[in-house]
Design a protein around this motif. Structure first.
Motif, PDB file in Angstrom:
ATOM      1  N   VAL A 157      56.088-110.293 -57.566  1.00 12.83           N
ATOM      2  CA  VAL A 157      54.789-110.878 -58.854  1.00 12.83           C
ATOM      3  C   VAL A 157      54.229-109.774 -59.710  1.00 12.83           C
ATOM      4  N   ASP A 158      54.144-110.481 -60.824  1.00 13.27           N
ATOM      5  CA  ASP A 158      53.238-108.647 -61.705  1.00 13.27           C
ATOM      6  C   ASP A 158      53.223-107.566 -60.897  1.00 13.27           C
ATOM      7  N   GLY A 159      55.015-107.255 -60.328  1.00 12.88           N
ATOM      8  CA  GLY A 159      55.259-105.979 -60.750  1.00 12.88           C
ATOM      9  C   GLY A 159      55.017-105.490 -59.039  1.00 12.88           C
ATOM     10  N   PHE A 194      56.983-113.702 -61.768  1.00 14.50           N
ATOM     11  CA  PHE A 194      57.629-113.238 -60.367  1.00 14.50           C
ATOM     12  C   PHE A 194      59.076-113.347 -60.585  1.00 14.50           C
ATOM     13  N   ARG A 195      59.301-112.631 -59.993  1.00 14.44           N
ATOM     14  CA  ARG A 195      60.692-111.730 -60.569  1.00 14.44           C
ATOM     15  C   ARG A 195      61.669-111.483 -58.985  1.00 14.44           C
ATOM     16  N   PHE A 196      62.436-112.092 -58.798  1.00 13.25           N
ATOM     17  CA  PHE A 196      63.567-112.467 -58.034  1.00 13.25           C
ATOM     18  C   PHE A 196      64.891-111.590 -57.292  1.00 13.25           C
ATOM     19  N   GLU A 197      64.771-110.623 -57.036  1.00 13.94           N
ATOM     20  CA  GLU A 197      66.435-109.808 -56.553  1.00 13.94           C
ATOM     21  C   GLU A 197      67.295-110.148 -55.348  1.00 13.94           C
ATOM     22  N   PRO A 198      67.599-110.403 -55.793  1.00  8.24           N
ATOM     23  CA  PRO A 198      68.423-110.488 -54.462  1.00  8.24           C
ATOM     24  C   PRO A 198      69.476-109.474 -54.211  1.00  8.24           C
ATOM     25  N   ALA A 199      69.880-109.512 -52.596  1.00  6.99           N
ATOM     26  CA  ALA A 199      70.858-108.536 -52.422  1.00  6.99           C
ATOM     27  C   ALA A 199      71.994-107.709 -53.084  1.00  6.99           C
ATOM     28  N   THR A 200      72.629-109.238 -53.602  1.00  6.03           N
ATOM     29  CA  THR A 200      73.824-108.948 -54.112  1.00  6.03           C
ATOM     30  C   THR A 200      73.965-109.624 -54.927  1.00  6.03           C
TER      31      THR A 200
END
Length: 363
Positions: free
Chosen positions: A120-122, A143-149
């Motif tokens: 959230v906001d880095g 919001f940034r959502f970073e999946p494993a793949t």
């Protein structure tokens, strides 16, 4: 010999005292270190005051997460009682106002994914998703959502103060490239349907003629006529009564003033009668010759259109000969004029001839 025996007697006592002394020194050292650590662990008055001031500024800026940490620091029992008395209630208010979100992630096929890191906001909010509520500062957050793949996804969400357990669901990835596209059914050409004959438009109802209004002058003339007749009736009755009284008492030698008064009453009665008749005649003439109200034109009856028949381009449609109408040897009878077209309007006009007055006219 005696000295030697004493030396051998004191030797075991010294050997036993050395371990005891070592244990005592070790215990004292451990207690001093623990006391020093406790002293360093306790917040000082300066740290409590700094946390107290910082918490107020963070609350004004809407940074409730950092404000909560500062309020926890200044509400410790080791802090001054005045700071603890304020930081404790403030901490409860911040906990109540601090919003929280529950994040869920799904792939393109609708399967839920847990190997997603959320920022959230880095700032790291969660390393993985476990379905628990996560506290977030209020305001417009990224919001940034970073999946494993796969590719990361960003969304901007407005977080409202006091909103608890708000569900945020994000879809990760795109549909598989090898998935066959759904085939659309071929559109069949539209069938030619015969054109429906348009319905006949119903004829509008005939407008009823409006009643012409009465001119204001007719009302005025009628009022003057009624007043004139009233003067005629009153003055005539008084003059006749006075004349009968004089005839019974002093005729034919009555006073000149009494006779003159009776004549004046007679004249007033005659004038009232003339004015009343003329005014009433004028009122009748104004009423009968008042202009008629405008009438709305009557719409002609709607004709029902006949459906057009399809003609073949090779063979034109044959026209059926229509016989001419036989002419009648007798000439047609003249049409009667419409009602009211040539009707004569009544004509009234008042007249005064000497002592007589009236109304004359044609009807």
């Amino acid at each position: 010999m005696l000295v030697k025996s004493l030396k051998f007697a004191h030797a075991p006592a010294r050997a036993r005292a050395r371990p005891t002394l070592a244990l005592s020194l070790a215990a004292a050292l451990a207690l001093s270190l623990a006391a020093a650590g406790a002293v360093h662990a306790r917040p000082t008055k300066r740290a409590c005051a700094a946390a107290y001031e910082r918490a107020q500024g963070l609350r004004r800026d809407g940074r409730l997460l950092d404000a909560r940490e500062a309020l926890i620091a200044c509400s410790q029992p080791a802090c001054p009682p005045a700071a603890v008395a304020d930081c404790g209630p403030w901490l409860a208010e911040v906990e109540q106002s601090l919003p929280s979100v529950v994040v869920a992630a799904k792939d393109a096929d609708g399967r839920e994914r847990l190997d997603v890191r959320v920022l959230v906001d880095g700032r790291l909010l969660a390393a993985t998703l476990d379905g628990k509520a996560l506290p977030v500062d209020p305001g417009l957050r990224t919001f940034r959502f970073e999946p494993a793949t796969g590719q990361a996804v960003e969304e901007r969400v407005l977080i409202r103060e006091g909103e608890k357990n708000r569900a945020i669901t994000v879809t990760l990835g795109a549909p598989a490239a090898g998935a066959p596209a759904a085939r659309r059914p071929l559109a069949s050409p539209p069938l030619a349907t015969p054109a429906a004959a348009p319905l006949a438009t119903p004829a509008a109802p005939l407008a009823t003629p409006a009643e012409p209004s009465i001119p204001p002058l007719a009302w005025v003339a009628g009022g003057v006529g009624v007043a004139g007749l009233a003067v005629f009736a009153v003055a005539g009755a008084l003059s006749l009564d006075a004349e009968a009284d004089l005839r019974a008492t002093c005729a034919p030698r009555c006073a000149a003033d009494d006779v003159r008064a009776i004549r004046v009453q007679h004249a007033a009665a005659d004038i009232g009668l003339g004015v009343g008749v003329v005014a009433l005649g004028t009122a009748a003439w104004l009423y009968l010759t008042r202009p008629a109200a405008a009438r709305s034109p009557q719409p002609a009856a709607a004709r029902s259109p006949q459906p057009a028949t399809a003609r073949s381009p090779q063979a034109p449609a044959a026209r059926s000969p229509q016989p001419r109408a036989a002419r009648s040897p007798h000439p047609p009878a003249p049409r009667s004029p419409r009602a009211g077209a040539g009707a004569l309007r009544p004509s009234l006009r008042p007249f005064i001839a000497g002592a007589a007055a009236g109304v004359e006219g044609t009807f």
